[in-house]
Design a protein around this motif. Structure first.
Motif, short mmCIF file in Angstrom:
data_model
loop_
_atom_site.label_atom_id
_atom_site.label_comp_id
_atom_site.label_asym_id
_atom_site.label_seq_id
_atom_site.Cartn_x
_atom_site.Cartn_y
_atom_site.Cartn_z
N SER A 48 1.22 -1.33 0.00
CA SER A 48 0.06 -0.42 0.47
C SER A 48 1.08 1.22 0.13
O SER A 48 2.06 1.17 0.07
N ARG A 49 0.13 2.47 -0.32
CA ARG A 49 1.42 3.52 -0.46
C ARG A 49 1.26 4.31 1.05
O ARG A 49 1.77 4.55 1.59
N ASP A 50 0.19 3.41 1.70
CA ASP A 50 -0.73 4.19 3.13
C ASP A 50 -0.63 2.63 3.83
O ASP A 50 -1.69 2.18 3.82
N PRO A 51 0.45 2.16 4.91
CA PRO A 51 0.83 1.67 5.41
C PRO A 51 -0.62 1.67 6.41
O PRO A 51 -1.07 -0.20 6.51
N SER A 52 -1.01 2.30 6.71
CA SER A 52 -2.76 2.59 8.04
C SER A 52 -3.80 3.02 7.06
O SER A 52 -4.65 1.83 7.95
N ALA A 53 -3.86 2.60 5.93
CA ALA A 53 -4.72 2.21 5.48
C ALA A 53 -5.81 0.67 5.08
O ALA A 53 -4.77 -0.04 5.45
N GLU A 54 -7.24 0.58 5.52
CA GLU A 54 -7.63 -0.24 4.80
C GLU A 54 -7.78 -0.62 3.54
O GLU A 54 -8.04 0.07 3.01
N GLU A 90 -8.33 0.95 -1.28
CA GLU A 90 -8.03 1.84 -0.59
C GLU A 90 -8.28 3.27 -0.38
O GLU A 90 -7.49 3.62 -1.35
N GLY A 91 -9.11 3.48 0.54
CA GLY A 91 -9.46 4.81 0.39
C GLY A 91 -10.52 5.40 -0.57
O GLY A 91 -11.35 4.10 -0.89
N ARG A 93 -8.75 5.35 -3.76
CA ARG A 93 -7.81 4.39 -5.07
C ARG A 93 -8.03 3.15 -5.33
O ARG A 93 -8.60 2.28 -4.37
#
Length: 349
Positions: A48-54, A90-91, A93
């Protein structure tokens, strides 16, 4: 020191390849990409680009039906021989792709694509990948040298995952390691872990439904006889293929086993050319060298093997259409043109 100098050149080259152009940024830093498809399951991996995102991943049968949600990228309870379309969100995206689960028995046509010596990140590799994706294969088989000039963790994205992004969203990549992949143990480990290759990309025995793929890694040696014989004795597969990085030559200790094996073909790379060969000692089993994935040959070129019926110095891939009773092989160049063709057995639908 020579390898460090080469790596510096590769790092600069891959950085330059990524500059310029208006290509939109992919939704994920890596992938999502398929690492496994069976008769009733499939697995995706990604970074992921944001490791904290679901990240939410779903797949639905193309013919209609309720979607299935993946748990940690793994889909289970799928119907066999069925195309599924997947999405990963992811969000705001989203990425998407598809896969086809394996049949339990050989029916219709199963298409596989093969190439090796490809991990450069350059335009030739990307051209091969585009033609490969257009074949809509069930699986991608790579025959070693997946990253040039060596496999390192930092080179895997520009040399492998970015050029093959579209293809790996539709077909899992099973392969063997080559000489360039094992220069650094850290790089080899990163490669085989990321793709979840069985046997560390060396000795393995893997099925896609009724089709068996046996790996013996870098080169065929006497120590591989037991593994190969054991895999060939296993009941169940209807068609069997052998993958090895370096082409087998006359006198190789594995040839007597291969001659009486019932193998459909031996698939290799290493030489930066396409060759179709009949090797003394196992003449009944065709051997294909497909080191044509995008890495250029030396300034001296790649000489023709003495036993090669066909020798082509073109980038491209081997397409294998497996049907009940036989296999249809075609070598396609980067324009999609058939440059060589072989049909074995009595092919029926």
């Amino acid at each position: 020191m020579r390898w460090l100098t080469c790596l510096a050149v590769v790092l600069v080259s891959t950085a330059l390849l990524g500059c310029g152009g208006d290509t939109p940024e992919p939704a994920f830093a890596r992938g999502p990409y398929l690492v496994r498809v069976t008769t009733d399951s499939a697995k995706l991996r990604w970074i992921s680009r944001d490791p904290s995102a679901e990240v939410r991943v779903h797949a639905s049968p193309e013919t209609g039906g309720l979607p299935t949600r993946a748990v940690d990228g793994l889909f289970t309870g799928l119907a066999s021989n069925t195309r599924y379309n997947w999405t990963a969100t992811e969000g705001d995206r989203e990425a998407s792709g598809s896969f086809v689960t394996a049949p339990r028995r050989l029916e219709g046509t199963l298409t596989f694509v093969v190439f090796g010596d490809h991990g450069t990140g350059g335009p030739d590799q990307r051209a091969v990948a585009r033609v490969a994706e257009a074949q809509d294969p069930r699986m991608l088989l790579t025959t070693g040298d997946n990253s040039y000039l060596a496999a390192t963790p930092d080179l895997l994205d520009p040399n492998l995952f970015e050029p093959l992004r579209g293809l790996q969203a539709r077909a899992p990549n099973l392969g063997v390691v080559g000489d360039h992949d094992i220069v650094f143990e850290l790089g080899r480990r990163a490669l085989v872990d990321a793709l979840e290759w069985p046997g560390d990309g060396d000795r393995f025995d893997v099925d896609y439904g009724p089709v068996q793929f046996i790996g013996i890694g870098l080169r065929g040696e006497a120590d591989d006889r037991a593994h190969l014989a054991r895999a060939l004795r296993r009941r169940g597969p209807e068609v069997r293929f052998l993958l090895v990085h370096q082409p087998l030559k006359a006198g190789n200790p594995l040839l007597p086993v291969i001659e009486r094996s019932g193998l459909a073909a031996v698939l290799s790379g290493h030489l930066h050319a396409y060759e179709r060969r009949s090797v003394d000692g196992a003449a009944s089993v065709p051997q294909f060298t497909v080191g044509t994935g995008g890495a250029s040959a030396s300034s001296f070129g790649t000489p023709r093997s003495d036993d090669a019926a066909v020798h082509l110095r073109e980038f491209g891939l081997l397409r294998m259409d497996v049907r009940r009773g036989g296999v249809h092989y075609r070598f396609l160049d980067t324009t999609g043109t058939v440059r060589d063709e072989l049909v074995t057995g009595t092919v029926t639908e």
